[in-house]
Design an enzyme around this catalytic site. Structure first.
Site, PDB file in Angstrom:
ATOM      1  N   LYS A 175       2.563  -5.702  -6.296  1.00 37.62           N
ATOM      2  CA  LYS A 175       2.712  -4.763  -7.424  1.00 37.62           C
ATOM      3  C   LYS A 175       3.738  -5.296  -8.430  1.00 37.62           C
ATOM      4  CE  LYS A 175       1.363  -0.745  -4.688  1.00 37.62           C
ATOM      5  NZ  LYS A 175       1.769   0.409  -3.887  1.00 37.62           N
ATOM      6  N   GLN A 177       6.714   3.910  -1.683  1.00 38.88           N
ATOM      7  CA  GLN A 177       5.686   3.178  -0.935  1.00 38.88           C
ATOM      8  C   GLN A 177       5.444   3.852   0.420  1.00 38.88           C
ATOM      9  OE1 GLN A 177       3.945   0.498  -2.188  1.00 38.88           O
ATOM     10  NE2 GLN A 177       2.708   0.548  -0.331  1.00 38.88           N
ATOM     11  N   ASP A 216       1.548   7.490  -8.952  1.00 35.65           N
ATOM     12  CA  ASP A 216       0.595   7.428  -7.825  1.00 35.65           C
ATOM     13  C   ASP A 216      -0.317   8.660  -7.832  1.00 35.65           C
ATOM     14  OD1 ASP A 216       0.718   5.074  -6.432  1.00 35.65           O
ATOM     15  OD2 ASP A 216       2.271   5.732  -5.011  1.00 35.65           O
TER      16      ASP A 216
END
Ligand code: NAD
Length: 318
Positions: free
Chosen positions: A82, A126, A149
């Site tokens: 990422k 994460q 997200d």
């Protein structure tokens, strides 16, 4: 006898040769491989242009904070990817690594300071978090405006209530783009989505519903998933079960999206990745199929970058 093309002997030989020739190999109907990597590159090229506009006209460079807790190996690899891709398109990324021993309060304090930082437009934690953390509770402390997200209840709620302006979770968003790369109009089609997580299955089912698709959402307790799948024009596998979807589960001409990422080890102890779909068998029946790796994964990251750019665009327009 001189060799002439049309001599009896030659013709006879030709005709007997014809009889003995092996049968023509059956040409298998091989599905189109949906190349997530190249679609992701196109999306990222577009993002570079939008980031240039943000910088030139608004003096904003998108910033993404990524919090990683503990030493989960797969998470380290995902976060590294990422960060690398953020750099490629011109997003500033900031990784915060916390030890797995940290108390939830320590994580929440960090999140609070990132929520308040005007230089940061997107914040992701994460997953998976170490077991002692209550992930849904942690996720709902992310500012909804920075929740790139798309997992905050407000953003999921907006999606489920058809309210514009929320963030759509990255993997389902990527899946829809992959499906659209094969077929634009999905109205009236039947889809089976295997897996009901908030991360993938549920939001994806809703995105498909919005496109006029009739959706069946399957879980681990679903009876006879094979017969349900075999009626579907679109099959999305997001269960985390290697080779769950077999060749005889899929209707001829279906579009198959494999979200699963399963780490297996070969006879020599070498690790390798497989999806939830038996690619070789299913690609003989499907119209189009995503590979693992190289299908959903790259699109998930590209959609994370896209959401971060949207967050930065929202920032100047708010
Ligand atoms: P999860 O464990 O939260 O959910 C799995 C779902 O699958 C559950 O609803 C469960 O009921 C269902 N399920 C399990 N076994 C089943 C079975 N035999 N038949 C039918 N349903 C079954 O997982 P998740 O976070 O949604 O991820 C699913 C898979 O997708 C994992 O392999 C994960 O690594 C992968 N994933 C990939 C990406 C990507 O970018 N490619 C992103 C997210 C998740």
């Amino acid at each position: 006898m001189p060799f002439t093309k049309h001599s009896k002997t030659t013709l006879a030989a030709e005709s007997s040769a014809k009889k003995t020739l092996p049968e023509k190999p059956v040409i298998e109907n091989k599905a189109k491989n949906i190349d997530g990597r190249s679609l992701a590159i196109h999306l990222k090229e577009d993002l570079v242009k939008r980031i240039n506009v943000l910088e030139r006209e608004h003096n904003i460079r998108p910033g993404l904070a990524i919090i990683r807790v503990g030493d989960d190996q797969a998470s380290q690899v995902y976060v590294a990817s990422k960060k690398r891709q953020c750099k490629e398109v011109g997003i500033r990324s900031f990784e915060h690594v916390l030890p797995g021993t940290i108390e939830p309060e320590g994580l929440l304090d960090l999140m609070q300071s990132i929520n308040e930082d005007p230089e940061i437009h997107g914040l992701i934690v994460q997953l998976p978090l170490p077991k002692k953390f209550n992930s849904p509770e942690i996720i709902q402390t992310i500012s909804p405006q920075k929740d790139v997200d798309g997992l905050h209840p407000l953003n999921l709620g907006k999606l489920f209530c058809d309210i514009k302006g929320g963030f759509v979770p990255c993997t389902p968003k990527g899946c829809i783009k992959l499906i659209h790369s094969v077929q634009k109009d999905l109205k009236g089609l039947k889809a089976v989505v295997i897996g009901t997580s908030n991360l993938v299955g549920k939001p994806l089912a809703h995105l498909l519903l919005k496109e006029g698709v009739t959706v069946s959402l399957l879980n681990a307790k679903t009876k006879d998933p094979k017969s349900l799948c075999s009626q579907a024009d679109i099959v999305v596998a997001a269960a985390g079960v290697p080779y769950l979807v077999q060749g005889d589960w899929v209707k001829k001409g279906a579009i198959v999206i494999d979200v699963g990422i399963n780490r297996l080890v070969d006879g020599q102890g070498k690790p390798y990745l497989v999806g939830d779909v038996d690619y070789d068998a299913v690609s003989k029946k499907a119209k189009a199929i995503t590979p693992v790796p190289g299908g959903v994964g790259p699109m998930t990251v590209a959609c994370l970058l896209e959401n971060t750019v949207i967050a930065a665009e929202n920032f100047y327009s708010s």
